[in-house]
Design a protein around this motif. Structure first.
Motif, mmCIF file in Angstrom:
data_model
loop_
_atom_site.group_PDB
_atom_site.id
_atom_site.type_symbol
_atom_site.label_atom_id
_atom_site.label_comp_id
_atom_site.label_asym_id
_atom_site.label_seq_id
_atom_site.Cartn_x
_atom_site.Cartn_y
_atom_site.Cartn_z
ATOM 1 N N LEU A 1 1.125 -6.079 1.004
ATOM 2 C CA LEU A 1 -0.200 -6.042 1.615
ATOM 3 C C LEU A 1 -0.203 -5.163 2.872
ATOM 4 O O LEU A 1 -1.140 -4.407 3.124
ATOM 5 C CB LEU A 1 -0.572 -7.479 2.017
ATOM 6 N N SER A 2 0.870 -5.260 3.653
ATOM 7 C CA SER A 2 0.954 -4.483 4.891
ATOM 8 C C SER A 2 1.041 -2.995 4.596
ATOM 9 O O SER A 2 0.543 -2.178 5.362
ATOM 10 C CB SER A 2 2.194 -4.887 5.686
ATOM 11 N N SER B 1 -2.362 -1.620 3.636
ATOM 12 C CA SER B 1 -3.396 -1.658 4.677
ATOM 13 C C SER B 1 -3.026 -0.849 5.916
ATOM 14 O O SER B 1 -3.670 -0.952 6.944
ATOM 15 C CB SER B 1 -3.693 -3.110 5.058
ATOM 16 N N ILE C 1 -0.297 -0.950 7.825
ATOM 17 C CA ILE C 1 0.409 -1.629 8.915
ATOM 18 C C ILE C 1 1.905 -1.376 8.863
ATOM 19 O O ILE C 1 2.564 -1.265 9.888
ATOM 20 C CB ILE C 1 0.116 -3.147 8.842
ATOM 21 N N LEU C 2 2.430 -1.285 7.653
ATOM 22 C CA LEU C 2 3.878 -1.126 7.487
ATOM 23 C C LEU C 2 4.157 0.085 6.605
ATOM 24 O O LEU C 2 3.650 0.181 5.479
ATOM 25 C CB LEU C 2 4.452 -2.398 6.836
ATOM 26 N N ARG D 1 -7.403 1.771 9.980
ATOM 27 C CA ARG D 1 -7.443 0.305 9.902
ATOM 28 C C ARG D 1 -8.712 -0.233 10.537
ATOM 29 O O ARG D 1 -9.347 -1.147 10.022
ATOM 30 C CB ARG D 1 -6.225 -0.308 10.616
#
Ligand SMILES: Nc1ncnc2c1ncn2[C@@H]1O[C@H](COP(=O)(O)OP(=O)(O)O)[C@@H](O)[C@H]1O
Ligand SMILES: [Mg+2]
Lengths: 234, 378
Positions: free
Chosen positions: A52-53, A56, A58-59, A85
């Motif tokens: 998920l990260s 989106s 984030i990672l 984001r």
């Protein structure tokens, strides 16, 4: 055919090195579409949050690509990624992460304030969204005065306040009792989903499966294919 | 930008307990620093009171002199020598010495007697009461209305006292720019009367007060005086010399310095520690902001703003508190020697900035290191 919201191809992520190396996400590819709720299910530690990260912004994945509405995100600079984001993604964190020192309305307004919208205007819009989630009368209270289910709805209001195309909820029912968990997801299905929005929910709560359009399963970092399809096909 | 500052402000101020602790730390440090340095500034000014009040441009003295209070008498020929230096417009002697007065009610009170040159009365004070000419009258003295005046039992013109079995009469009340450091009242009289009333050593001149013809002559005068084996200092140099003595040759300066450093360290530790805890406690929230889309730069701005806000507020309260306390202390203790100087304020301000900088540096590093992914994973 619905438009593609998320297109992940060959995603890999590992943590650590040598002995302690964990290959958390292994070669995951999938698509998600505007207008649907996609569930990602699987046992704890199977790599759902990691995946998920990566979709989106984030990672950063070790390999693979993520396209959101056709544009590749991991080639963006850090600042551009932050903007991505801020404008495209709405997050509902597992433990909400609301600010206890701000009012409920101020909490909801945060993404708009980060978008550099005027304070008063942002608060006004936040209150509109609080009304959507049925908490208009709680706008001036600090979030700690609200119940778990209400806090979850504040988190959802905050996630949708900037009208993101993609909404990410990580285990939204984990900290709620059965009924409120079910109600939240039902609410999301009925009020937050639209043709212009793709919602991805990570869960292992089988009591809420009925609200998914499609369910994909992860196990040991791998995506095991589609568990169920078009549950709610219109 | 305004919006995130507003959020930063609310995160800070709404956390009442921490905000109070932060303010307390800074206020306390600022208060201590300013109080210490103001006391010191007050003491330094007072230690040079005679130099300031007499106001001569150049002071000639024995090179061994350390403070204006401990005089080393000069032989009379120095006066002639100095008068013969080309750039000297005029040079006059000054007497400064201690005396024990017997007041009308029989109480003994020590005092500082200043004897002004009989012909010029150079260095005379401004009179509030009486006429300066009366200083030539028999037994005449002028009392200085400074913070020690009450020790003379608040005399009026006409009041009498005894000095070494001589009668003394107050013929005028003067006021001067600065009170002295040693807690004794000051009386002015003529040079000759001072010598007559107070038993003296072979040499009698305490200082020579010199006025140069032009400013350009100062260097030459200093040089010639030096050649004669004495020391000539401008007013500012003399004040500087006296200050240095109190700063470096007595424990006063070192103690003040230590106290200032201690208050700085206390302020730094209380505020630094609290700010650190504050940031740590909010770390998850900063991480959530990062995940939502705040840029690193914006988080830095928030932290710097919080540090600056709390520091400036604490500084303001600290300065105010200090001013209030000094003001109150003066109401009750006329001798209380503390002056808040501009440099005290600047010094305390710089220290506060350093405290804020160190505290926020730690906070900023923490915040830049958080991974939104860790927040996300919970
Ligand atoms: N920052 C990290 N460092 C080391 N290992 C990690 C890190 N994040 C996740 N992992 C490991 O990756 C695997 C997948 O974790 P996660 O994506 O959180 O699983 P899920 O969300 O499905 O429970 C787990 O084995 C976890 O221990
Ligand atoms: Mg997880």
């Amino acid at each position: 055919m619905a438009r593609t919201a998320i297109e992940a191809v060959g995603l890999n992520k590992w943590f650590g090195d040598g002995e302690v190396k964990t290959h958390a996400v292994k070669d995951v590819s999938f698509e998600a579409y505007l207008g649907e709720i996609l569930y990602v299910v699987g046992p704890s530690g199977s790599g759902k949050t990691t995946m998920l990260s990566m979709i989106s912004g984030i990672l950063r994945p070790n390999s693979g690509t993520v396209k959101i509405e056709g544009s590749e995100i991991w080639s963006l600079t850090n600042d551009a990624l932050a903007d991505f984001r801020l404008h495209k993604i709405g997050f509902v964190f597992q433990d909400f992460h609301l600010f206890p020192r701000l009012t409920t309305a101020e909490n909801v307004a945060i993404p708009l304030i980060l978008q550099k919208r005027a304070w008063d205007e942002a608060l006004k819009e936040a209150e509109v969204d609080l009304e959507v989630v049925g908490l208009k009368d709680r706008a001036q209270l600090p979030p700690v005065k609200l119940s778990g289910g209400e806090q979850q709805r504040v988190a959802i209001a905050r996630a949708i306040v900037s009208r993101p195309d993609i909404l990410i909820l990580d285990e939204p029912t984990a900290s709620l009792d059965g009924d409120s968990g079910r109600n939240i997801v039902k609410f999301v299905r009925e009020h937050i989903l639209s043709d212009q929005r793709c919602i991805v929910i990570v869960t292992h709560d089988s009591r809420i499966y009925e609200f998914a359009d499609r369910i994909v399963k992860m196990e040991d970092g791998k995506m095991m294919g589609i568990e169920r399809e078009n549950l709610n096909a219109q | 930008m305004g919006g995130i500052l507003h959020i930063a402000y609310k995160l800070l101020v709404n956390d009442r307990a921490k905000y109070a602790a932060l303010l307390l730390g800074i206020t306390f440090a600022v208060f201590l620093m300013i109080e210490m340095t103001s006391l010191f500034a007050g003491i330094l000014t007072r230690s040079s009171a005679t130099v300031i009040n007499i106001g001569a441009s150049i002071w000639v003295m024995d090179p061994a002199i350390q403070t204006v209070a401990n005089t080393i008498p000069l032989p009379d020929y120095v006066l002639d020598e100095v008068r013969s230096i080309p750039g000297v417009k005029y040079a006059v002697p000054l007497y400064s010495g201690a005396a024990l007065l017997k007041l009308p009610d029989g109480v003994y009170q020590s005092a500082n007697i200043i004897g002004l040159d009989d012909t010029s009365l150079f260095g005379r004070p401004t009179l509030e009461n009486g006429n300066i000419e009366d200083i030539f009258a028999e037994n005449a003295f002028i009392a200085v209305k400074d913070s020690e005046f009450y020790k003379l039992e608040n005399p009026k013109v006409g009041a009498e006292f005894e000095l070494n079995d001589h009668r003394g009469v107050i013929v005028g009340i003067a006021h001067v720019a600065s009170s002295g450091l040693f807690g004794v009242p000051t009386l002015y009289t003529t040079y000759n009367r001072a010598l007559q009333y107070i038993p003296s050593t072979r040499f009698t001149i305490s200082y020579l007060l010199v006025e140069p013809k032009t400013l350009a002559d100062v260097a030459l005068i200093k040089q010639q005086v030096k050649a004669a084996g004495y020391l000539a200092l401008t007013k500012d140099e003399f004040i500087q010399k006296i200050s240095s003595f109190y700063k470096y040759q007595t424990g006063v300066g070192t103690n003040m310095l230590i106290m200032t450093v201690i208050s700085f360290i206390i302020g730094l530790s209380i505020s630094g520690q609290t700010f650190y805890t504050f940031v740590i406690e909010n770390l998850e929230k900063f991480g959530a902001l990062k995940a939502i889309g705040a840029k690193g730069r914006e988080l830095i701005v928030m932290i710097l703003f919080q540090a600056a806000f709390v520091s400036l507020t604490g500084y303001g309260i600290g300065v105010g508190l200090c001013a209030l306390i000094i003001w109150t202390a003066r109401l009750y203790l006329p001798d209380y020697a503390a002056i808040i100087t501009f440099s005290n304020l600047v010094l305390a301000f710089l220290m506060v900035i350093v405290i804020a900088a160190i505290s926020s540096y730690v906070g900023v590093r923490k915040v830049l290191r958080i991974e939104p992914f860790d927040i996300f994973r919970g």
